[in-house]
Design an enzyme around this catalytic site. Sequence first.
Site, PDB file in Angstrom:
ATOM      1  N   ASP A  87       0.861  -1.180   0.000  1.00 38.02           N
ATOM      2  CA  ASP A  87       0.000   0.000   0.000  1.00 38.02           C
ATOM      3  C   ASP A  87       0.906   1.241   0.000  1.00 38.02           C
ATOM      4  O   ASP A  87       1.861   1.316   0.767  1.00 38.02           O
ATOM      5  CB  ASP A  87      -0.900  -0.016   1.247  1.00 38.02           C
ATOM      6  CG  ASP A  87      -2.042   0.989   1.157  1.00 38.02           C
ATOM      7  OD1 ASP A  87      -3.205   0.564   1.183  1.00 38.02           O
ATOM      8  OD2 ASP A  87      -1.760   2.208   1.060  1.00 38.02           O
ATOM      9  N   ILE A  88       0.583   2.236  -0.860  1.00 40.46           N
ATOM     10  CA  ILE A  88       1.467   3.408  -0.925  1.00 40.46           C
ATOM     11  C   ILE A  88       1.369   4.285   0.311  1.00 40.46           C
ATOM     12  O   ILE A  88       2.266   5.080   0.548  1.00 40.46           O
ATOM     13  CB  ILE A  88       1.249   4.333  -2.159  1.00 40.46           C
ATOM     14  CG1 ILE A  88      -0.202   4.515  -2.491  1.00 40.46           C
ATOM     15  CG2 ILE A  88       2.100   3.938  -3.318  1.00 40.46           C
ATOM     16  CD1 ILE A  88      -0.397   5.675  -3.455  1.00 40.46           C
ATOM     17  N   ASN A 141     -12.722  -3.078   2.954  1.00 40.95           N
ATOM     18  CA  ASN A 141     -13.689  -1.987   2.999  1.00 40.95           C
ATOM     19  C   ASN A 141     -14.664  -2.163   1.840  1.00 40.95           C
ATOM     20  O   ASN A 141     -14.252  -2.464   0.718  1.00 40.95           O
ATOM     21  CB  ASN A 141     -12.965  -0.638   2.880  1.00 40.95           C
ATOM     22  CG  ASN A 141     -12.020  -0.403   4.044  1.00 40.95           C
ATOM     23  OD1 ASN A 141     -12.267  -0.874   5.149  1.00 40.95           O
ATOM     24  ND2 ASN A 141     -10.934   0.307   3.803  1.00 40.95           N
ATOM     25  N   VAL A 180     -11.059   2.582  -3.628  1.00 41.35           N
ATOM     26  CA  VAL A 180     -10.714   1.975  -4.914  1.00 41.35           C
ATOM     27  C   VAL A 180     -11.686   0.823  -5.176  1.00 41.35           C
ATOM     28  O   VAL A 180     -11.754  -0.133  -4.391  1.00 41.35           O
ATOM     29  CB  VAL A 180      -9.256   1.475  -4.922  1.00 41.35           C
ATOM     30  CG1 VAL A 180      -8.932   0.822  -6.262  1.00 41.35           C
ATOM     31  CG2 VAL A 180      -8.288   2.636  -4.650  1.00 41.35           C
ATOM     32  N   HIS A 203     -10.086  -5.468  -2.861  1.00 42.12           N
ATOM     33  CA  HIS A 203      -8.732  -5.623  -2.314  1.00 42.12           C
ATOM     34  C   HIS A 203      -8.833  -5.908  -0.828  1.00 42.12           C
ATOM     35  O   HIS A 203      -9.688  -5.373  -0.135  1.00 42.12           O
ATOM     36  CB  HIS A 203      -7.880  -4.384  -2.574  1.00 42.12           C
ATOM     37  CG  HIS A 203      -8.514  -3.104  -2.131  1.00 42.12           C
ATOM     38  ND1 HIS A 203      -9.477  -2.467  -2.873  1.00 42.12           N
ATOM     39  CD2 HIS A 203      -8.355  -2.361  -1.017  1.00 42.12           C
ATOM     40  CE1 HIS A 203      -9.876  -1.372  -2.234  1.00 42.12           C
ATOM     41  NE2 HIS A 203      -9.213  -1.295  -1.092  1.00 42.12           N
ATOM     42  N   HIS A 243      -6.850  -5.630   2.641  1.00 42.45           N
ATOM     43  CA  HIS A 243      -5.731  -5.017   3.352  1.00 42.45           C
ATOM     44  C   HIS A 243      -5.126  -6.086   4.250  1.00 42.45           C
ATOM     45  O   HIS A 243      -5.837  -6.693   5.070  1.00 42.45           O
ATOM     46  CB  HIS A 243      -6.220  -3.857   4.222  1.00 42.45           C
ATOM     47  CG  HIS A 243      -6.758  -2.692   3.445  1.00 42.45           C
ATOM     48  ND1 HIS A 243      -6.011  -1.569   3.182  1.00 42.45           N
ATOM     49  CD2 HIS A 243      -7.960  -2.479   2.870  1.00 42.45           C
ATOM     50  CE1 HIS A 243      -6.741  -0.696   2.494  1.00 42.45           C
ATOM     51  NE2 HIS A 243      -7.941  -1.225   2.289  1.00 42.45           N
TER      52      HIS A 243
HETATM   53  P1  AMP Z   1      -9.770   1.375   0.361  1.00 48.30           P
HETATM   54  O1  AMP Z   1     -10.041   2.593   1.152  1.00 48.30           O
HETATM   55  O2  AMP Z   1     -10.063   0.108   1.091  1.00 48.30           O
HETATM   56  O3  AMP Z   1     -10.424   1.436  -1.021  1.00 48.30           O
HETATM   57  O4  AMP Z   1      -8.216   1.334   0.180  1.00 48.30           O
HETATM   58  C1  AMP Z   1      -7.528   1.837  -0.921  1.00 48.30           C
HETATM   59  C2  AMP Z   1      -6.068   1.719  -0.559  1.00 48.30           C
HETATM   60  O5  AMP Z   1      -5.310   1.825  -1.737  1.00 48.30           O
HETATM   61  C3  AMP Z   1      -5.573   2.809   0.393  1.00 48.30           C
HETATM   62  O6  AMP Z   1      -5.030   2.199   1.567  1.00 48.30           O
HETATM   63  C4  AMP Z   1      -4.504   3.540  -0.423  1.00 48.30           C
HETATM   64  O7  AMP Z   1      -3.424   3.948   0.359  1.00 48.30           O
HETATM   65  C5  AMP Z   1      -4.112   2.494  -1.436  1.00 48.30           C
HETATM   66  N1  AMP Z   1      -3.608   2.965  -2.715  1.00 48.30           N
HETATM   67  C6  AMP Z   1      -4.119   3.938  -3.499  1.00 48.30           C
HETATM   68  N2  AMP Z   1      -3.415   4.051  -4.631  1.00 48.30           N
HETATM   69  C7  AMP Z   1      -2.435   3.116  -4.578  1.00 48.30           C
HETATM   70  C8  AMP Z   1      -1.385   2.729  -5.454  1.00 48.30           C
HETATM   71  N3  AMP Z   1      -1.186   3.324  -6.622  1.00 48.30           N
HETATM   72  N4  AMP Z   1      -0.561   1.721  -5.073  1.00 48.30           N
HETATM   73  C9  AMP Z   1      -0.750   1.131  -3.869  1.00 48.30           C
HETATM   74  N5  AMP Z   1      -1.727   1.435  -3.015  1.00 48.30           N
HETATM   75  C10 AMP Z   1      -2.557   2.420  -3.351  1.00 48.30           C
END
Ligand code: AMP
Length: 113
Positions: A30-31, A87, A96, A100, A102
């Site tokens: 995760d970034i 989530n 996103v 996914h 976490h």
């Molecule tokens: P969610 O809120 O469950 O949709 O989580 C989305 C996650 O994606 C967040 O923890 C972000 O930090 C992570 N994220 C967003 N863009 C990227 C990316 N390009 N590479 C890796 N993680 C990302």
Amino acid sequence: MTDCLFCRVVSRQSPADIEYEDDAVLAFKDIYPKAPVHLLIVPKRHIDSIARMEPGDAEVIGRCFLAARALGEAKGFAEKGYRISVNTGPEGGQVVYHVHFHFTAGKQRGPGA
Ligand code: AMP
Ligand code: ZN
């Protein structure tokens, strides 16, 4: 799904620190990590969210959990433990819309954290 961020990661059109890959699943850092180890485990095939999951998606979702197990073992957390969370939808904190999981580890977390 060319406009999907995680589909672009899967197809290597967007960069990511990939930590695990098999034929159905990808995991990358995760970034914006919220724990010492914070990975995202995704099915390679696009699925919007758990709220839109269909019976035919059950196998690949199960494969994501097997990837989590493999990552837990590879990173030395099989016994100490780790957290897997997903989530779902706007009020579930999903940002996103490509399913996914976490995977977080390495720190005590408070209840609901
Ligand atoms: P969610 O809120 O469950 O949709 O989580 C989305 C996650 O994606 C967040 O923890 C972000 O930090 C992570 N994220 C967003 N863009 C990227 C990316 N390009 N590479 C890796 N993680 C990302
Ligand atoms: Zn996608």
